[in-house]
Design a protein around this motif. Structure first.
Motif, PDB file in Angstrom:
ATOM      1  N   ARG A 158       1.985   2.603  16.327  1.00  0.00           N
ATOM      2  CA  ARG A 158       0.970   1.588  16.042  1.00  0.00           C
ATOM      3  C   ARG A 158       0.308   1.160  17.346  1.00  0.00           C
ATOM      4  O   ARG A 158       0.870   1.342  18.431  1.00  0.00           O
ATOM      5  CB  ARG A 158       1.613   0.357  15.390  1.00  0.00           C
ATOM      6  N   ARG A 173       8.616  11.371  11.449  1.00  0.00           N
ATOM      7  CA  ARG A 173       7.846  10.723  10.387  1.00  0.00           C
ATOM      8  C   ARG A 173       7.499   9.273  10.679  1.00  0.00           C
ATOM      9  O   ARG A 173       6.796   8.632   9.898  1.00  0.00           O
ATOM     10  CB  ARG A 173       8.634  10.811   9.071  1.00  0.00           C
ATOM     11  N   GLU A 205       7.538   1.598   5.732  1.00  0.00           N
ATOM     12  CA  GLU A 205       6.305   1.662   6.503  1.00  0.00           C
ATOM     13  C   GLU A 205       5.201   2.179   5.588  1.00  0.00           C
ATOM     14  O   GLU A 205       5.374   3.174   4.890  1.00  0.00           O
ATOM     15  CB  GLU A 205       6.508   2.597   7.698  1.00  0.00           C
ATOM     16  N   SER A 206       4.068   1.488   5.623  1.00  0.00           N
ATOM     17  CA  SER A 206       2.907   1.948   4.861  1.00  0.00           C
ATOM     18  C   SER A 206       1.809   2.315   5.844  1.00  0.00           C
ATOM     19  O   SER A 206       1.986   2.192   7.054  1.00  0.00           O
ATOM     20  CB  SER A 206       2.429   0.856   3.901  1.00  0.00           C
ATOM     21  N   GLU A 219      -4.899   4.334  -0.949  1.00  0.00           N
ATOM     22  CA  GLU A 219      -5.766   4.667   0.192  1.00  0.00           C
ATOM     23  C   GLU A 219      -5.669   6.151   0.535  1.00  0.00           C
ATOM     24  O   GLU A 219      -6.609   6.740   1.058  1.00  0.00           O
ATOM     25  CB  GLU A 219      -5.396   3.809   1.405  1.00  0.00           C
ATOM     26  N   ARG A 220      -4.513   6.769   0.240  1.00  0.00           N
ATOM     27  CA  ARG A 220      -4.378   8.206   0.511  1.00  0.00           C
ATOM     28  C   ARG A 220      -5.311   9.006  -0.407  1.00  0.00           C
ATOM     29  O   ARG A 220      -5.984   9.929   0.040  1.00  0.00           O
ATOM     30  CB  ARG A 220      -2.922   8.638   0.315  1.00  0.00           C
ATOM     31  N   GLY A 263       0.854  -1.196   0.000  1.00  0.00           N
ATOM     32  CA  GLY A 263       0.000   0.000   0.000  1.00  0.00           C
ATOM     33  C   GLY A 263       0.882   1.236   0.000  1.00  0.00           C
ATOM     34  O   GLY A 263       2.095   1.150  -0.210  1.00  0.00           O
ATOM     35  N   ASP A 264       0.276   2.394   0.249  1.00  0.00           N
ATOM     36  CA  ASP A 264       1.025   3.648   0.188  1.00  0.00           C
ATOM     37  C   ASP A 264       2.188   3.636   1.170  1.00  0.00           C
ATOM     38  O   ASP A 264       1.978   3.594   2.384  1.00  0.00           O
ATOM     39  CB  ASP A 264       0.116   4.834   0.528  1.00  0.00           C
ATOM     40  N   VAL A 265       3.401   3.703   0.654  1.00  0.00           N
ATOM     41  CA  VAL A 265       4.581   3.765   1.523  1.00  0.00           C
ATOM     42  C   VAL A 265       4.700   5.201   2.042  1.00  0.00           C
ATOM     43  O   VAL A 265       4.664   6.170   1.264  1.00  0.00           O
ATOM     44  CB  VAL A 265       5.854   3.340   0.773  1.00  0.00           C
ATOM     45  N   VAL A 266       4.810   5.340   3.368  1.00  0.00           N
ATOM     46  CA  VAL A 266       4.804   6.678   3.965  1.00  0.00           C
ATOM     47  C   VAL A 266       6.103   6.991   4.709  1.00  0.00           C
ATOM     48  O   VAL A 266       6.334   8.118   5.138  1.00  0.00           O
ATOM     49  CB  VAL A 266       3.614   6.852   4.929  1.00  0.00           C
ATOM     50  N   TYR A 267       6.944   5.992   4.899  1.00  0.00           N
ATOM     51  CA  TYR A 267       8.204   6.223   5.607  1.00  0.00           C
ATOM     52  C   TYR A 267       9.196   5.170   5.157  1.00  0.00           C
ATOM     53  O   TYR A 267       8.867   3.984   5.087  1.00  0.00           O
ATOM     54  CB  TYR A 267       7.993   6.125   7.122  1.00  0.00           C
ATOM     55  N   PRO A 318       8.385   9.166   0.119  1.00  0.00           N
ATOM     56  CA  PRO A 318       8.338   7.697   0.043  1.00  0.00           C
ATOM     57  C   PRO A 318       7.330   7.164  -0.980  1.00  0.00           C
ATOM     58  O   PRO A 318       7.440   6.003  -1.388  1.00  0.00           O
ATOM     59  CB  PRO A 318       7.942   7.289   1.468  1.00  0.00           C
ATOM     60  N   SER A 319       6.379   8.008  -1.415  1.00  0.00           N
ATOM     61  CA  SER A 319       5.376   7.512  -2.371  1.00  0.00           C
ATOM     62  C   SER A 319       6.012   7.150  -3.717  1.00  0.00           C
ATOM     63  O   SER A 319       5.390   6.476  -4.536  1.00  0.00           O
ATOM     64  CB  SER A 319       4.270   8.551  -2.573  1.00  0.00           C
ATOM     65  N   ARG A 376      -8.717  -1.453  -0.259  1.00  0.00           N
ATOM     66  CA  ARG A 376      -8.542  -0.240  -1.056  1.00  0.00           C
ATOM     67  C   ARG A 376      -8.705  -0.617  -2.520  1.00  0.00           C
ATOM     68  O   ARG A 376      -8.569  -1.786  -2.884  1.00  0.00           O
ATOM     69  CB  ARG A 376      -7.159   0.376  -0.828  1.00  0.00           C
TER      70      ARG A 376
END
Lengths: 125, 372
Positions: free
Chosen positions: B304, B300, A61-62, B37-38, A37-41, A88-89, B33
């Motif tokens: 969790r 960043r 990290e996603s 998802e963003r 999924g969307d990688v954010v880090y 990261p995207s 999704r």
């Protein structure tokens, strides 16, 4: 999705470019990027550090999960992709191009890296 | 995991044709999704999103004693809900622990629909059935009787208006009325779980595909997109809405969760959990337990569920939900922390993210509130 023929692949979904002056580029495959999924880090290995094939050298990290990043080969990190650290995207939008992760001066590589066709077959169905 | 064991909604084939990534959610194979998802999250905040929520558990309670039964079984004053209105409430154990959070719609004088979380639907059904003893009321399992489609986001009223004659302007937040949408009979409810204006449409499963397609077409020009459970989680987290299994569990009373206001001691008759909840209320007032707060990351890395909240090297709480917030552009979390560290702006609070103590700002919930 198609996996570029000129690359080789690990079972853990990293790709490895052919070496230029002993240095290969490493990223994760489109299959892996979609699964994350969307990688954010992205935490990438430090330049100058040594990595061991198949061992953890960072993390991706996603939104929903965190995955260890492995190196498909052993060697010394010569460069990391600062563009990915900042955005990261790129790992999702261009996994085989602008979303590459690090460059490594290869000292050893495992015998079980896959060709594009073998990797595609592994993840079929 | 065998997919044949999973339950499928009436929209399953449609999700697959849209390329959805599916996930096992409480025994249901649900869309996680469709693309990013963003992007789905941003669509709901700025335009509109379409959700399949058919996994939610509907339970119908009817009969002359329906109101009295629900007042006994739940912690809210359900008898005071007007016909056509809805209420957020909880069902608790005798010891005050939360079994589930619910939305109860009063469809008629003697008819209510209780909507439970998918993961708790059987538990809620069993508890209501057991608690119905001695009341002139029938508890009916209607989980298979409904598909549930939600349209959420600022463009949702316009989209729905183009498909129905129902008086949407007269339909308040937390209200529901029977009507017709795109020729399909539906219970139209102005509820949701995203922090945006929006509607939830309860329809017969055989009408779900037709309704989904009509909504998709009506939303084409205003940027409506199909949305999965992944963005639903970040949307509700930004809106500070609790999720069962994260912020709410049987180990907590509503007072521990900062939701003591849903417990109505002044209502008529006894109710399950009254004694324990009265003690929990007194405890919360004199010696506040951990408090649910918002945390915003300075860095960043993402906190969790289950990660320790720390201050000065000591554990002072635990993260219950965490994710990158597309709206704030930073990782956020909800966490229970000791009352001494719960005030917004408290200095020195961090989250232990795999061994590294990352700095976080304590903030009041919610993280995001829509402009009305």
């Amino acid at each position: 999705m198609s996996n570029p023929q000129q690359l080789r692949y690990s079972k853990e979904h990293e790709w490895l470019s052919a070496a230029e002056n002993g240095v290969s580029t490493v990223g994760i495959t489109e299959f892996a990027a979609n699964a994350l999924g969307d990688v954010v880090y992205a935490q990438l290995p430090e330049v100058g550090s040594t990595v061991e094939a198949g061992e953890t050298c960072g993390e991706l990290e996603s939104t929903k999960s965190v995955s260890d990043l492995y190196s498909p080969v052993s060697g010394e990190i010569t460069e990391i992709n600062e563009d990915v650290v900042n955005d990261p995207s790129l790992v999702n939008s261009a996994p085989f191009e602008g979303g590459w992760l690090f460059k490594v001066r290869v000292t050893d590589e495992p015998a079980d890296l896959l060709s594009a066709d073998e990797y595609t077959a592994q993840n079929a169905g | 995991m065998s997919s044949s064991e999973l339950r499928h909604t009436a929209l399953d084939a449609l999700h697959r044709s849209l390329g959805a990534t599916m996930t096992d959610f409480a025994g249901w194979d649900m869309p996680l999704r469709y693309g990013s998802e963003r992007d789905e999250h941003v669509a709901v905040r700025t335009r509109a999103g379409l959700f399949d929520l058919s996994h939610m558990g509907e339970i119908t309670v009817t009969g002359a004693g329906a109101a009295a039964l629900l007042n006994h079984a739940l912690v809210g004053n359900i008898a005071s809900v007007g016909v056509g209105r809805a209420r957020y409430t909880m069902i608790c154990q005798a010891d005050g622990g939360i079994l589930d959070d619910l939305i109860v719609y009063r469809l008629a004088e003697t008819e209510y629909m209780v909507v439970a979380n998918a993961s708790n639907a059987q538990v809620v059904l069993d508890a209501l059935t057991e608690r119905a003893g001695g009341f002139d009321a029938e508890v009916r399992d209607d989980r298979d009787a409904y598909a549930l489609i939600a349209v959420q986001g600022p463009e949702s009223p316009g989209i729905l208006k183009s498909l129905t004659d129902a008086d949407l302007d007269g339909l308040k937040y937390y209200a529901g009325l029977p009507g017709t949408v795109a020729g399909v009979p539906a219970l139209i409810a102005r509820t949701g779980y995203t922090g945006e204006d929006g509607f939830e449409l309860f329809v017969k499963p055989e009408h779900a595909v037709e309704l989904w397609q009509a909504l998709t077409k009506a939303g084409e020009g205003v940027g409506l997109v199909p949305c999965g459970l992944s963005c639903r989680d970040t949307l509700r987290l930004e809106a500070g809405m609790p999720l069962y299994g994260h912020e709410l569990t049987t180990a907590l009373t509503p007072f521990d969760a900062g939701l003591g206001r849903v417990v109505k001691f002044e209502k008529e008759g006894d109710f399950v959990g009254r004694e324990a909840l009265a003690e929990a209320a007194a405890r919360a007032e004199q010696n506040p337990p951990r408090v649910l707060v918002g945390l915003v990351a300075e860095g960043r890395r993402i906190p969790r569920a289950g990660f320790a909240v720390v201050s000065g090297g000591a554990v002072i709480g635990e993260v219950t939900s965490g994710a990158p917030s597309p709206t704030l552009g930073k990782p956020i979390a909800m966490a229970y922390v000791d009352a001494a560290h719960a005030a917004p702006g408290t200095e020195g609070v961090g989250v232990d993210i795999r061994g590294s103590h990352e700095p976080f700002e304590v903030v009041a919930l919610p993280f995001y509130k829509r402009q009305k």
